[in-house]
Design an enzyme around this catalytic site. Structure first.
Site, short mmCIF file in Angstrom:
data_model
loop_
_atom_site.label_atom_id
_atom_site.label_comp_id
_atom_site.label_asym_id
_atom_site.label_seq_id
_atom_site.Cartn_x
_atom_site.Cartn_y
_atom_site.Cartn_z
N SER A 89 0.85 -1.19 0.00
CA SER A 89 0.00 0.00 0.00
C SER A 89 0.88 1.24 0.00
O SER A 89 1.97 1.22 0.58
CB SER A 89 -0.88 0.02 1.25
OG SER A 89 -1.57 1.25 1.35
N TYR A 103 -1.94 -0.39 10.03
CA TYR A 103 -2.05 -0.90 8.67
C TYR A 103 -0.82 -0.48 7.85
O TYR A 103 -0.21 -1.29 7.15
CB TYR A 103 -3.33 -0.38 8.02
CG TYR A 103 -3.49 -0.76 6.58
CD1 TYR A 103 -4.00 -2.00 6.23
CD2 TYR A 103 -3.17 0.13 5.56
CE1 TYR A 103 -4.15 -2.36 4.89
CE2 TYR A 103 -3.33 -0.21 4.23
CZ TYR A 103 -3.83 -1.46 3.89
OH TYR A 103 -3.98 -1.79 2.57
#
Length: 194
Positions: A89, A103
């Site tokens: 990501s 995350y």
């Protein structure tokens, strides 16, 4: 064929790969694409339970699936080589402050896994690469409590738009293909310029 497994559970990962190999034959490609996040929070709201759940799926799960794939793909084990693509990501580069530090950190670990594993298995006929999507129109934003997040922040992107799953999928397909046969250890940013 669709099989379900919790990739944070080692026994389920082993059983998954055994079933896949029995039903489909030799495994030549793995796309590590599992990922979870929880409601947006600053670090002050993060509990050990939440952090560990994110890391178990987003990091441990990728390690376990990669391990099982390498056991089947590696030349030293009689395999024919293969390709692993890890979905990271843009949060790994940007940190996701005030929203998803846990995350983002998990995806940073995936970038490191991609680099290290690519070096470890290059001589075994296995290529390992990654993609780092940015703001993509997927359901993961609803998990964070803001289903319209992409539309809220897209104006901060140089391209002024969110991305689409198909755009990410096409990059993954290219990395899996023979057209990328000399690419390993790379992470491709798909983040609209940010």
């Amino acid at each position: 064929m669709a099989l379900q497994a919790d990739i944070a559970d080692e026994a389920q990962v082993i059983a998954l790969f055994e079933k896949l190999e029995a039903q489909l034959g030799p495994i030549t490609a793995l796309v590590n694409n599992a990922g979870i996040l929880f409601t947006q929070s600053t670090i002050e709201g993060l509990t050990a339970e939440r952090i560990n759940r994110v890391l178990a799926t987003n990091v441990t799960g990728y390690f376990l699936c990669s391990r099982e794939a390498v056991k089947r793909m590696a030349l030293r084990h009689g395999g024919n080589g293969g390709v692993i693509v890890n979905v990271s990501s843009a949060a790994a580069r940007l940190g996701a402050p005030g929203e998803y530090l846990d995350y983002a950190a998990s995806k940073g670990a995936i970038d490191t896994l991609t680099t290290g594993l690519s070096l470890e298995v290059a001589d075994q006929g296995i290529r390992v690469n990654g993609v780092r999507p940015g703001l993509i129109y997927t359901d993961i934003h609803a998990s964070g409590g803001e289903p319209g997040r992409v539309d809220r922040v897209k104006s901060s992107l140089p391209m002024k738009r969110g991305g689409y799953p198909q755009e990410v999928a096409e990059a993954i397909v290219w990395l899996l293909s023979d057209n990328a046969s000399y690419v390993t250890g790379s992470v491709l940013d798909l983040a609209g310029g940010k």
